[in-house]
Design a protein around this motif. Structure first.
Motif, mmCIF file in Angstrom:
data_model
loop_
_atom_site.group_PDB
_atom_site.id
_atom_site.type_symbol
_atom_site.label_atom_id
_atom_site.label_comp_id
_atom_site.label_asym_id
_atom_site.label_seq_id
_atom_site.Cartn_x
_atom_site.Cartn_y
_atom_site.Cartn_z
ATOM 1 N N ALA A 28 4.273 4.453 1.454
ATOM 2 C CA ALA A 28 4.484 3.068 1.123
ATOM 3 C C ALA A 28 5.261 2.272 2.324
ATOM 4 C CB ALA A 28 5.106 2.946 -0.371
ATOM 5 N N VAL A 29 5.893 2.801 2.854
ATOM 6 C CA VAL A 29 6.699 2.116 4.130
ATOM 7 C C VAL A 29 5.736 2.186 5.426
ATOM 8 C CG1 VAL A 29 8.410 2.402 5.437
ATOM 9 C CG2 VAL A 29 8.995 2.814 3.031
ATOM 10 N N CYS A 30 5.201 3.404 5.828
ATOM 11 C CA CYS A 30 4.434 3.580 7.117
ATOM 12 C C CYS A 30 3.094 2.982 7.175
ATOM 13 C CB CYS A 30 4.515 4.948 7.520
ATOM 14 S SG CYS A 30 3.620 5.977 6.677
ATOM 15 N N GLY A 31 2.308 3.021 5.835
ATOM 16 C CA GLY A 31 1.260 2.446 5.840
ATOM 17 C C GLY A 31 0.219 3.475 6.404
ATOM 18 N N PHE A 32 -0.727 2.587 6.940
ATOM 19 C CA PHE A 32 -1.910 3.543 7.668
ATOM 20 C C PHE A 32 -1.662 4.022 9.104
ATOM 21 C CE2 PHE A 32 -2.703 -0.820 8.970
ATOM 22 C CZ PHE A 32 -3.021 -0.696 10.238
ATOM 23 N N SER A 33 -0.639 3.418 9.478
ATOM 24 C CA SER A 33 -0.401 3.447 11.101
ATOM 25 C C SER A 33 0.253 4.793 11.537
ATOM 26 C CB SER A 33 0.197 2.345 11.652
ATOM 27 O OG SER A 33 1.582 1.927 11.046
#
Length: 394
Positions: free
Chosen positions: A285-290
């Motif tokens: 939820a924090v780091c996303g796809f990257s």
């Protein structure tokens, strides 16, 4: 016909000829044309090193010549080395200039901190030598070491108004000699001596790490393993940039740089979150796809839970080698695109036991912890000075 015995023949070279006053050869392995192979050994040896499997016996090459009994076949005079599983692979011709990965401001900051630490105020010894120009030779006193840390060593002396002329490139194997001249430093005497210890400390540490990394790479490449050896964050506080850079020079993966890079959820994260699944969901939820997410797992069941929750990498931590191979195979069968890392207790002597086609990464804390340094020394050339007071005797 001469009774002289032919020497050991080099691997796969043929078609010796002269073109435009240059000696030319063609590699039998890859067909590449090599120029000036007789006038200098560097091109010849460098090309052999590109065929790592074939070059094992010839790491200590001293000269090459043509055997008149076998025209067209190159030969080597060399010191035969034992089949040491920890012999380093020279990285003397890296395809990339790795120094470009280091931001100039980062080097400047480090160098100024090192100099300020070593000389926080006065330098009384500087009065003894003054500012006359001197030359000093850098010697390597650890045979078969990989040279690493040139950008940092040079930056120390550049900051002090000195220059450095290198005899070897970054990543070079400095050879089997007991003492190997490696570079020449020129500048004001007091400035050369001000930079001596910080520069040597950095070079010794970086070269030690690169040498160990090179040996680890040799072990895995000789075994035919296709995965990556990696370092860890078990680095010296304030010195991580140098140590991570040395891993690159030595040919291994740096792993993540810091906590802001790839997400690694270790056992303490999982226990604080309540479960592997919850920890992975919160991190995503924090780091996303990257960013990739890696989860440290103590069992195959935990690895399966992490993969099902969306982890990109599962670290099988502190597994015995035989248990690791089984767990990795079963996880790969269920999650084919999952990356599997092995870690915990792996040493240079036990590394071979952990190699498996189902393991993608093996990380070792010993790359930086307890790693021997390479012994370097800097010696100012002796100079005869004229007396600056009194009358000289005729």
């Amino acid at each position: 016909m001469s009774s002289r015995k032919p020497k050991v023949i080099a691997y796969g070279f043929k078609h010796f000829r002269v073109e435009n006053n240059k000696r030319v050869a063609v590699c039998k392995i890859c067909g590449k044309q090599i120029n000036d192979v007789i006038s200098t050994t560097s091109n010849f040896v460098r090309h052999l090193k590109s065929h790592k499997e074939s070059f094992t016996e010839y790491q200590n090459t001293t000269s090459i010549h043509i055997d008149p009994l076998q025209p067209g076949t190159f030969q080597l005079e060399h010191q035969q080395i034992k089949d040491d599983p920890y012999s380093p692979i020279s990285m003397s011709q890296p395809q990339l200039d790795l120094s470009h990965s280091i931001p100039p401001h980062a080097i400047t900051r480090l160098v100024r901190d090192w100099l300020a630490e070593d000389t926080p105020n006065f330098d009384p010894a500087g009065v003894c030598v003054g500012s006359q120009d001197v030359e000093a030779t850098l010697f390597c006193k650890s045979p078969c070491s990989i040279l690493a840390g040139i950008p940092f060593f040079t930056a120390v002396f550049t900051e002090l108004g000195c220059t450095v002329e290198w005899m070897y490139q970054e990543g070079a194997d400095l050879g089997p000699g007991a003492v190997t001249p490696t570079a020449v430093v020129r500048g004001p005497a007091r400035c050369v001596l001000l930079g001596e210890r910080p520069a040597l400390n950095c070079l010794a540490r970086a070269s030690g790490i690169a040498t160990r990394c090179s040996k680890l790479q040799y072990i895995t490449s000789k075994a035919g393993w296709q995965g990556q050896v990696a370092g860890t964050r078990k680095t010296t506080p304030g010195f991580r940039l140098v140590e991570k850079y040395a891993m690159l020079v030595g040919g291994v993966s740096m792993h993540r740089q810091d906590l802001s890079g790839m997400v690694m959820l270790k056992d303490n994260h999982v226990w604080a979150s309540g479960s592997i699944t919850q920890a992975v969901m919160d991190a995503r939820a924090v780091c996303g796809f990257s960013s990739k997410i890696e989860v440290e797992c103590g069992s195959r069941e935990e690895g399966s839970e992490a993969a099902a929750a969306g982890a990109d990498i599962v670290m099988l931590d502190n597994f015995k080698p035989e248990e690791l191979c089984v767990a990795a195979r079963l996880l790969k069968e269920k999650f084919p695109f999952l990356l599997i890392e092995a870690s915990g207790g792996v040493t240079p002597s036990s590394l071979l036991e952990y190699l498996s086609p189902h393991v993608d990464i093996i990380s070792l804390g010993c790359i930086t912890q307890g790693c021997p340094i390479v012994d370097f020394s800097l010696k100012v050339h002796k100079t005869v000075f004229e007396p600056f007071y009194g009358e000289s005797k005729s």
